[in-house]
Write a protein that holds these residues in place. Structure first.
Motif, PDB file in Angstrom:
ATOM      1  N   CYS A 109       2.270  16.995  -5.779  1.00  0.00           N
ATOM      2  CA  CYS A 109       2.761  15.849  -6.181  1.00  0.00           C
ATOM      3  C   CYS A 109       3.873  16.133  -7.081  1.00  0.00           C
ATOM      4  N   SER A 110       3.754  17.002  -7.841  1.00  0.00           N
ATOM      5  CA  SER A 110       4.600  17.223  -9.089  1.00  0.00           C
ATOM      6  C   SER A 110       5.699  18.102  -8.461  1.00  0.00           C
ATOM      7  N   MET A 111       5.550  18.958  -7.427  1.00  0.00           N
ATOM      8  CA  MET A 111       6.527  19.564  -6.788  1.00  0.00           C
ATOM      9  C   MET A 111       7.349  19.068  -5.654  1.00  0.00           C
ATOM     10  N   GLY A 112       7.194  17.623  -5.432  1.00  0.00           N
ATOM     11  CA  GLY A 112       7.992  16.913  -4.765  1.00  0.00           C
ATOM     12  C   GLY A 112       7.111  15.808  -3.702  1.00  0.00           C
ATOM     13  N   GLY A 113       5.749  16.052  -3.689  1.00  0.00           N
ATOM     14  CA  GLY A 113       5.058  15.290  -2.820  1.00  0.00           C
ATOM     15  C   GLY A 113       4.541  13.933  -3.443  1.00  0.00           C
ATOM     16  N   SER A 114       5.001  13.398  -4.380  1.00  0.00           N
ATOM     17  CA  SER A 114       4.686  12.250  -5.030  1.00  0.00           C
ATOM     18  C   SER A 114       4.783  10.968  -4.034  1.00  0.00           C
ATOM     19  N   GLU A 115       5.912  10.977  -3.228  1.00  0.00           N
ATOM     20  CA  GLU A 115       6.151   9.916  -2.525  1.00  0.00           C
ATOM     21  C   GLU A 115       5.161   9.963  -1.089  1.00  0.00           C
ATOM     22  N   ALA A 116       4.552  11.049  -0.976  1.00  0.00           N
ATOM     23  CA  ALA A 116       4.041  11.051   0.529  1.00  0.00           C
ATOM     24  C   ALA A 116       2.574  10.142   0.314  1.00  0.00           C
ATOM     25  N   ALA A 117       2.306   9.655   1.176  1.00  0.00           N
ATOM     26  CA  ALA A 117       1.389   8.641   1.194  1.00  0.00           C
ATOM     27  C   ALA A 117      -0.071   9.285   1.508  1.00  0.00           C
ATOM     28  N   LEU A 118      -1.198   8.605   0.495  1.00  0.00           N
ATOM     29  CA  LEU A 118      -2.294   9.242   0.352  1.00  0.00           C
ATOM     30  C   LEU A 118      -3.496   8.149   1.238  1.00  0.00           C
ATOM     31  N   TYR A 119      -4.037   8.621   2.073  1.00  0.00           N
ATOM     32  CA  TYR A 119      -4.609   7.843   2.913  1.00  0.00           C
ATOM     33  C   TYR A 119      -6.100   8.278   2.595  1.00  0.00           C
ATOM     34  N   SER A 120      -6.964   6.951   3.212  1.00  0.00           N
ATOM     35  CA  SER A 120      -8.580   7.300   2.995  1.00  0.00           C
ATOM     36  C   SER A 120      -9.139   6.850   4.377  1.00  0.00           C
ATOM     37  N   THR A 121     -10.094   7.618   4.697  1.00  0.00           N
ATOM     38  CA  THR A 121     -10.915   7.278   5.936  1.00  0.00           C
ATOM     39  C   THR A 121     -12.155   6.210   5.793  1.00  0.00           C
ATOM     40  N   GLU A 122     -12.126   5.804   4.433  1.00  0.00           N
ATOM     41  CA  GLU A 122     -13.439   4.919   3.894  1.00  0.00           C
ATOM     42  C   GLU A 122     -13.031   3.413   4.473  1.00  0.00           C
ATOM     43  N   ASN A 123     -13.052   3.533   5.767  1.00  0.00           N
ATOM     44  CA  ASN A 123     -12.759   2.264   6.522  1.00  0.00           C
ATOM     45  C   ASN A 123     -14.049   1.796   7.184  1.00  0.00           C
ATOM     46  N   LYS A 124     -14.625   0.751   6.723  1.00  0.00           N
ATOM     47  CA  LYS A 124     -15.889   0.451   7.145  1.00  0.00           C
ATOM     48  C   LYS A 124     -16.045  -0.107   8.715  1.00  0.00           C
ATOM     49  N   GLU A 125     -14.788  -0.909   8.907  1.00  0.00           N
ATOM     50  CA  GLU A 125     -14.734  -1.592  10.172  1.00  0.00           C
ATOM     51  C   GLU A 125     -14.450  -0.607  11.422  1.00  0.00           C
ATOM     52  N   LEU A 126     -13.549   0.524  10.780  1.00  0.00           N
ATOM     53  CA  LEU A 126     -13.307   1.670  12.062  1.00  0.00           C
ATOM     54  C   LEU A 126     -14.547   2.297  12.084  1.00  0.00           C
ATOM     55  N   LYS A 127     -15.372   2.745  10.911  1.00  0.00           N
ATOM     56  CA  LYS A 127     -16.745   3.307  11.173  1.00  0.00           C
ATOM     57  C   LYS A 127     -17.636   2.591  12.016  1.00  0.00           C
ATOM     58  N   THR A 128     -17.502   1.595  11.988  1.00  0.00           N
ATOM     59  CA  THR A 128     -18.712   0.698  12.550  1.00  0.00           C
ATOM     60  C   THR A 128     -18.379   0.633  14.192  1.00  0.00           C
ATOM     61  N   LEU A 129     -16.895   0.419  14.476  1.00  0.00           N
ATOM     62  CA  LEU A 129     -16.528   0.472  15.745  1.00  0.00           C
ATOM     63  C   LEU A 129     -16.933   1.868  16.402  1.00  0.00           C
ATOM     64  N   ALA A 130     -16.542   2.924  15.581  1.00  0.00           N
ATOM     65  CA  ALA A 130     -16.799   4.271  16.305  1.00  0.00           C
ATOM     66  C   ALA A 130     -18.133   4.541  16.603  1.00  0.00           C
ATOM     67  N   LEU A 131     -19.267   4.237  15.551  1.00  0.00           N
ATOM     68  CA  LEU A 131     -20.670   4.294  15.719  1.00  0.00           C
ATOM     69  C   LEU A 131     -21.306   3.444  16.857  1.00  0.00           C
ATOM     70  N   ARG A 132     -20.642   2.363  17.191  1.00  0.00           N
ATOM     71  CA  ARG A 132     -20.920   1.680  18.255  1.00  0.00           C
ATOM     72  C   ARG A 132     -20.806   2.508  19.747  1.00  0.00           C
ATOM     73  N   HIS A 133     -19.838   3.442  19.570  1.00  0.00           N
ATOM     74  CA  HIS A 133     -19.625   4.094  20.641  1.00  0.00           C
ATOM     75  C   HIS A 133     -19.973   5.668  20.611  1.00  0.00           C
ATOM     76  N   GLY A 134     -20.823   6.191  19.581  1.00  0.00           N
ATOM     77  CA  GLY A 134     -21.460   7.405  19.537  1.00  0.00           C
ATOM     78  C   GLY A 134     -20.281   8.216  18.884  1.00  0.00           C
ATOM     79  N   LEU A 135     -19.408   7.768  18.332  1.00  0.00           N
ATOM     80  CA  LEU A 135     -18.499   8.510  17.620  1.00  0.00           C
ATOM     81  C   LEU A 135     -18.618   8.356  15.853  1.00  0.00           C
ATOM     82  N   HIS A 136     -18.463   9.578  15.220  1.00  0.00           N
ATOM     83  CA  HIS A 136     -18.700   9.564  13.790  1.00  0.00           C
ATOM     84  C   HIS A 136     -17.344  10.137  13.041  1.00  0.00           C
ATOM     85  N   LEU A 137     -16.916   8.977  12.366  1.00  0.00           N
ATOM     86  CA  LEU A 137     -15.900   9.008  11.480  1.00  0.00           C
ATOM     87  C   LEU A 137     -16.340   9.858  10.076  1.00  0.00           C
ATOM     88  N   LEU A 138     -15.683  10.901   9.782  1.00  0.00           N
ATOM     89  CA  LEU A 138     -15.906  11.816   8.658  1.00  0.00           C
ATOM     90  C   LEU A 138     -15.125  11.218   7.598  1.00  0.00           C
TER      91      LEU A 138
END
Length: 466
Positions: A109-138
Motif C-alpha cells: 500500500c505504501s508503494m502505490g497499492g493503497s487504492e487497490a480494493a481489499l476484499y473479504s470472503t466472510e460472506n455468510k450468504e455465499l458460504k451458505t449457498l455454497a454449502l448447500r451444494h457441497g462447496l466450501h468457501l475458504l
C-alpha cells in the motif's frame, strides 16, 4: 572472488521482500541478489508485445522469471490467510504468519497499492449457498492490485531496495559449494562469489535446482504434490454476483465419484488467459488488470486436483511435466475445448470454436482435452463444473471454454526450522521453492521473516527512507 555477507538467489516475491526489509532495517551486511531473468522494465512476453500468437519458449520465460518472479506479471493477488497458500504458520506460528502478511500488505500500500480494493470472503450468504451444494468457501482477505498496478509497485520497491542490495540480472545459478566459512556460489556464466549466509528463494521454476542442491548437501526433503487441472473461461456475468463481492472465491469440492478434492484457483474477473513457460513446458494461467480500459468481457479461473505419490514413484513434478508435454505435443502449446464438446466426446475444431458465444482471450489450439488429461482428474473437474453451475448458473454452458493444461509445480518440502534455516548452518530456503509457501503473500512474508533474523545478526546502519 568477491565476498558478500548474504547472497540471495532469486528476485521473486521472497527475494524482493527480503531485500526490502534488509534495506529498511539498515542492515550492515553486504548483500547480493542474483536472478536468472531480466530487470522488470525488460520483462515482456512476445505474445503481449504482438510479436507472436503462441508461446515461443523464451529462455528464460519473461512471465516466470525476472525481477519480481512469476508474481510480477500476474494479476497481483495477495491472499492474507493461513487457510491456503502454504504452511508458513506451521514454522513461525499462526499469529506471526498473519502479522507478517499484514506487514507485506502495508508495504504494498505504501508503494502505490493503497487504492487497490481489499476484499473479504466472510460472506455468510455465499458460504451458505455454497454449502448447500457441497462447496466450501475458504476464509481470506484479498488485496487485488492488478497486473498493471502490480508492475508499478514492484518498480517502486526496486528503486528503494537498490540502495541496500546489489542486483545481478540474467545470472543463473549453476552450483553451490559449502565451505568452512560459508558458501561458494557459481553461476552459469562462470562467475564465482563467496558468502557467509546463502538464501535460496528460487520459486517454483527453481524447484529442480533446489532439489539438486538439497541432495548434494544431504538436506532432508519430503515429496510434495503437483496440482493438475484446466483453466475455465466464461462470460464475466456468470460469476459477477460472486466476484463483485469477494473477488477471489476459493471454493473446495469433494467429488462424489472418487472423493477427490478439487479447488478453484487464481480467479480473474474481467481478465485474460495467458500461457507461460516452465522449464521449456508451456502451460496456462490467467491475469486481470486494475485499469477498466484493459478489462475483458470474460472471467477465468483454474480448477485444480492435487496429486501425491508414494511407492514406488515419488517425483510428482515429473508426473505433471509429462501431462503438460503431451498437451504441447498435440497442440503445439495450449489446447482449448468447449465444455459442450468435451461432454459429447467431440474434438473442438476451428468451426466449432467460431460458433462459440464465449470469445477466447488466448490464441490456443482447438483440440480434445480427453486425450491429454488423465480420466480421474478430468472426471473430477467435470463434476466440479456441474457443482459450480448450481451457485453460478451458466458455468456448465456448452460454450464455457477449457484450456489445458494448468500445472502448479511445488518443490519438495525442505527441512527448515522456525527461522527457515536448513540443517546446513547459514543456508536458508524460503518462498515457494522451499515447499513451505504457495502464494505471493506467504512467500513475501517468508522473505521479511528471514531478513529480520539476518538483520539481527549483522547489525544495523541508519535506516533508509522509503
Amino acid at each position: 572472488m568477491k565476498h558478500y555477507d548474504i547472497i540471495v538467489v532469486g528476485a521473486g516475491a521472497a527475494g524482493v521482500f527480503m531485500a526490502y526489509e534488509l534495506t529498511k532495517l539498515g542492515c550492515g551486511a553486504d548483500v547480493l541478489v542474483i536472478e536468472k531473468g531480466a530487470p522488470l522494465e525488460e520483462r515482456a512476453c512476445p505474445i503481449a508485445k504482438g510479436l507472436t500468437e503462441k508461446c515461443i519458449r523464451c529462455n528464460p520465460c519473461h512471465i516466470m522469471n525476472g525481477y519480481g518472479g512469476a508474481g510480477s506479471l500476474s494479476d497481483g493477488k495477495y491472499n492474507i490467510t493461513t487457510s491456503f497458500g502454504g504452511d508458513l504458520h506451521v514454522y513461525v506460528g499462526e499469529n506471526k504468519a498473519m502479522e507478517l502478511m499484514e506487514y507485506v500488505d502495508s508495504v504494498l500500500c505504501s508503494m502505490g497499492g493503497s487504492e487497490a480494493a481489499l476484499y473479504s470472503t466472510e460472506n455468510k450468504e455465499l458460504k451458505t449457498l455454497a454449502l448447500r451444494h457441497g462447496l466450501h468457501l475458504l476464509d481470506a482477505k484479498v488485496r487485488h492490485l492488478g497486473t498493471d498496478r502490480n508492475v508499478k509497485i514492484l518498480g517502486n520497491i526496486f528503486e528503494y531496495v537498490k540502495k541496500g542490495a546489489e542486483f545481478r540480472f540474467r545470472t543463473a545459478l549453476d552450483t553451490v559449494e559449502k565451505t568452512g566459512e560459508g558458501f561458494i556460489v557459481r553461476t552459469a556464466g562462470g562467475e564465482e562469489f563467496s558468502c557467509t549466509d546463502l538464501v535460496l528463494a528460487m520459486g517454483r521454476s527453481g524447484s529442480k535446482m533446489g532439489q539438486e542442491i538439497c541432495a548434494k548437501l544431504s538436506i532432508p526433503t519430503k515429496s510434495n504434490r503437483v496440482d493438475l487441472g484446466l483453466r475455465v473461461e466464461l462470460p464475466a456475468e456468470i460469476f459477477k454476483h460472486i466476484t463483485d463481492e469477494v473477488y477471489e472465491s476459493k471454493l473446495v469440492y469433494i467429488t462424489e465419484k472418487y472423493g477427490d478434492r478439487v479447488r478453484t484457483f487464481c480467479m480473474n474477473p474481467y481478465g485474460e488467459v495467458v500461457s507461460e513457460n516452465t522449464n521449456g513446458i508451456v502451460t496456462v494461467n490467467g491475469h486481470s488488470y486494475a485499469d477498466p480500459a484493459l478489462r475483458t468481457e470474460n472471467t477465468n479461473f483454474a480448477l485444480l486436483v492435487a496429486s501425491r505419490f508414494t511407492e514406488p514413484f515419488h517425483n510428482s513434478n515429473e508426473y505433471g511435466e509429462s501431462i503438460a508435454r503431451l498437451s504441447n505435443m498435440l497442440g503445439g502449446g495450449v489446447l482449448v475445448q468447449r465444455f459442450g464438446d468435451l461432454i459429447k466426446g467431440h474434438r473442438s475444431n476451428a468451426s466449432r470454436m467460431a460458433k462459440s458465444f464465449t470469445r477466447p482471450t488466448l490464441k490456443a489450439t482447438p483440440g480434445d482435452l480427453a486425450l491429454v488429461m488423465p480420466k480421474r482428474q478430468l472426471d473430477d473437474i467435470i463434476e466440479m463444473i456441474y457443482a459450480l453451475d448450481k451457485i453460478a448458473p451458466g458455468t456448465a454452458n456448452e460454450d464455457t471454454l477449457l484450456y489445458g493444461v494448468e500445472v502448479k509445480f511445488y518443490n519438495s518440502t525442505v527441512e527448515v526450522d522456525g527461522n527457515l534455516e536448513t540443517p546446513v548452518k547459514g543456508l536458508y530456503m524460503l518462498g515457494d521453492g522451499s515447499g513451505v509457501t504457495h502464494s505471493l503473500s506467504q512467500a513475501s512474508a517468508s522473505g521479511v521473516h528471514v531478513a529480520r533474523r539476518l538483520a539481527e545478526k549483522y547489525g544495523k546502519k541508519p535506516a533508509a527512507n522509503p
